[in-house]
Design a protein around this motif. Structure first.
Motif, PDB file in Angstrom:
ATOM      1  N   LEU A  71    -102.860 -37.260  78.757  1.00  0.00           N
ATOM      2  CA  LEU A  71    -101.767 -38.198  78.996  1.00  0.00           C
ATOM      3  C   LEU A  71    -101.615 -39.125  77.796  1.00  0.00           C
ATOM      4  O   LEU A  71    -102.584 -39.780  77.398  1.00  0.00           O
ATOM      5  CB  LEU A  71    -102.054 -39.037  80.245  1.00  0.00           C
ATOM      6  N   PRO A  72    -100.429 -39.220  77.202  1.00  0.00           N
ATOM      7  CA  PRO A  72    -100.262 -40.079  76.033  1.00  0.00           C
ATOM      8  C   PRO A  72    -100.180 -41.554  76.413  1.00  0.00           C
ATOM      9  O   PRO A  72     -99.840 -41.913  77.541  1.00  0.00           O
ATOM     10  CB  PRO A  72     -98.932 -39.606  75.442  1.00  0.00           C
ATOM     11  N   SER A  73    -100.477 -42.391  75.444  1.00  0.00           N
ATOM     12  CA  SER A  73    -100.286 -43.832  75.596  1.00  0.00           C
ATOM     13  C   SER A  73     -99.189 -44.280  74.643  1.00  0.00           C
ATOM     14  O   SER A  73     -98.873 -43.597  73.667  1.00  0.00           O
ATOM     15  CB  SER A  73    -101.581 -44.582  75.286  1.00  0.00           C
ATOM     16  N   LYS A  74     -98.623 -45.442  74.918  1.00  0.00           N
ATOM     17  CA  LYS A  74     -97.618 -45.978  74.008  1.00  0.00           C
ATOM     18  C   LYS A  74     -98.309 -46.570  72.784  1.00  0.00           C
ATOM     19  O   LYS A  74     -99.526 -46.796  72.783  1.00  0.00           O
ATOM     20  CB  LYS A  74     -96.756 -47.022  74.711  1.00  0.00           C
ATOM     21  N   GLY A  75     -97.526 -46.829  71.741  1.00  0.00           N
ATOM     22  CA  GLY A  75     -98.121 -47.298  70.502  1.00  0.00           C
ATOM     23  C   GLY A  75     -98.890 -46.163  69.849  1.00  0.00           C
ATOM     24  O   GLY A  75     -98.412 -45.031  69.776  1.00  0.00           O
ATOM     25  N   ARG A  76    -100.099 -46.443  69.384  1.00  0.00           N
ATOM     26  CA  ARG A  76    -100.949 -45.381  68.845  1.00  0.00           C
ATOM     27  C   ARG A  76    -101.366 -44.479  70.001  1.00  0.00           C
ATOM     28  O   ARG A  76    -102.063 -44.903  70.908  1.00  0.00           O
ATOM     29  CB  ARG A  76    -102.181 -45.973  68.165  1.00  0.00           C
ATOM     30  N   CYS A  77    -100.936 -43.232  69.953  1.00  0.00           N
ATOM     31  CA  CYS A  77    -101.184 -42.313  71.059  1.00  0.00           C
ATOM     32  C   CYS A  77    -102.667 -41.959  71.111  1.00  0.00           C
ATOM     33  O   CYS A  77    -103.230 -41.429  70.149  1.00  0.00           O
ATOM     34  CB  CYS A  77    -100.343 -41.050  70.886  1.00  0.00           C
ATOM     35  N   SER A  78    -103.298 -42.266  72.237  1.00  0.00           N
ATOM     36  CA  SER A  78    -104.726 -41.996  72.377  1.00  0.00           C
ATOM     37  C   SER A  78    -105.070 -41.819  73.849  1.00  0.00           C
ATOM     38  O   SER A  78    -104.312 -42.208  74.740  1.00  0.00           O
ATOM     39  CB  SER A  78    -105.559 -43.134  71.778  1.00  0.00           C
ATOM     40  N   LEU A  86     -98.356 -47.121  79.232  1.00  0.00           N
ATOM     41  CA  LEU A  86     -97.506 -45.940  79.332  1.00  0.00           C
ATOM     42  C   LEU A  86     -96.180 -46.078  78.595  1.00  0.00           C
ATOM     43  O   LEU A  86     -95.590 -47.159  78.532  1.00  0.00           O
ATOM     44  CB  LEU A  86     -97.230 -45.620  80.806  1.00  0.00           C
ATOM     45  N   ASN A  87     -95.717 -44.941  78.073  1.00  0.00           N
ATOM     46  CA  ASN A  87     -94.370 -44.850  77.534  1.00  0.00           C
ATOM     47  C   ASN A  87     -93.351 -44.969  78.668  1.00  0.00           C
ATOM     48  O   ASN A  87     -93.687 -44.834  79.845  1.00  0.00           O
ATOM     49  CB  ASN A  87     -94.186 -43.524  76.796  1.00  0.00           C
ATOM     50  N   GLU A  88     -92.098 -45.179  78.305  1.00  0.00           N
ATOM     51  CA  GLU A  88     -91.082 -45.547  79.300  1.00  0.00           C
ATOM     52  C   GLU A  88     -90.947 -44.521  80.422  1.00  0.00           C
ATOM     53  O   GLU A  88     -90.918 -44.880  81.600  1.00  0.00           O
ATOM     54  CB  GLU A  88     -89.734 -45.747  78.608  1.00  0.00           C
ATOM     55  N   ARG A  89     -90.872 -43.227  80.091  1.00  0.00           N
ATOM     56  CA  ARG A  89     -90.666 -42.212  81.124  1.00  0.00           C
ATOM     57  C   ARG A  89     -91.853 -42.160  82.079  1.00  0.00           C
ATOM     58  O   ARG A  89     -91.686 -42.075  83.299  1.00  0.00           O
ATOM     59  CB  ARG A  89     -90.438 -40.835  80.500  1.00  0.00           C
TER      60      ARG A  89
END
Length: 238
Positions: free
Chosen positions: A9-16, A130-133
């Protein structure tokens, strides 16, 4: 032969990596020194990405979940526990010591912390990570579960009383962590038991540093275990 692929699962900003369950798998991969790549999947896309390759989870779990892995033979496996079993079968050295009985004590011990603190951590996930979606999806699906807006849930049930309720369970997890003298759960030998705990600690740490610090202050053995596992936390973004 294809490369091992971890679906995360990606995170917002620096994806980690941020979620506790993918961290169990990532820690195992890093510990074994395996060559793998990460494919980031937003929450609304999980079903479309995984359903052609792997059956749905049985109820009451959500149908398709992260982590999942594609192995070098093209086989897909979902859920951290069966992934760990397959990794141990295919790559037995160094061992994850999946047969350790203490693992079956650790799972409920973590649940006993997470449940009373749910109003503390759950509402912070979509806002902080989390990213927006995925944030929209997370709000909608989790609000269906708790029966109210997440901000209201946190305001009403996520205060100091939640930490007081969780404290005995935090102490119990610390006792498990130091039962064999440390720095690892099994003493001098790292194992999957460590990664279950450290994945949970890292989850709290990336949500909000203060949440992690409160766990370590309440039970220093947890911070010591986290520090001992830092080499396998370094690779978090690819």
């Amino acid at each position: 032969m294809s490369q091992l692929t971890l679906f995360d699962l990606p995170s917002k900003g620096r994806c980690s990596c941020w979620s506790l369950n993918p961290w169990k798998t990532r820690l195992a991969l890093n510990f074994k020194g395996l060559d793998y790549k990460t494919e980031w999947v937003e929450y609304p896309d999980i079903k479309a990405r995984l359903s052609p390759h792997v059956p749905a989870n049985p109820p009451p779990d959500r149908d398709w979940t992260i982590p999942a892995m594609m192995f070098t033979d093209g086989t897909y496996i979902m859920d951290s526990k069966p992934i760990a079993e397959r990794l141990e079968k295919d790559y037995p050295t160094p061992s994850l010591h999946l047969d350790s009985p203490i693992i079956q004590e650790i799972y409920p011990a973590i649940g006993a912390i997470a449940r009373p603190l749910r109003a503390v951590w759950l509402p912070r996930v979509p806002v902080n990570l989390l990213n927006e979606r995925s944030s929209e999806y997370f709000h909608r699906t989790r609000e269906e579960v708790v029966g109210k807006p997440l901000a209201q849930f946190m305001k009403e049930e996520g205060g100091e009383e939640a930490w007081v309720e969780a404290l005995p369970a935090i102490k119990s997890l610390g006792e498990l962590a130091k039962r064999n003298g440390g720095p690892y759960v099994l003493g001098k030998t790292p194992s999957y038991a460590d990664f279950i705990i450290v994945g949970f600690l890292q989850f709290f740490k990336v949500i909000e540093e203060d949440m992690y610090q409160r766990l370590g202050k309440a039970e220093p053995a947890l911070g010591e275990l986290y520090d001992a596992c830092k080499p396998w936390l370094e690779r978090d973004g690819h």
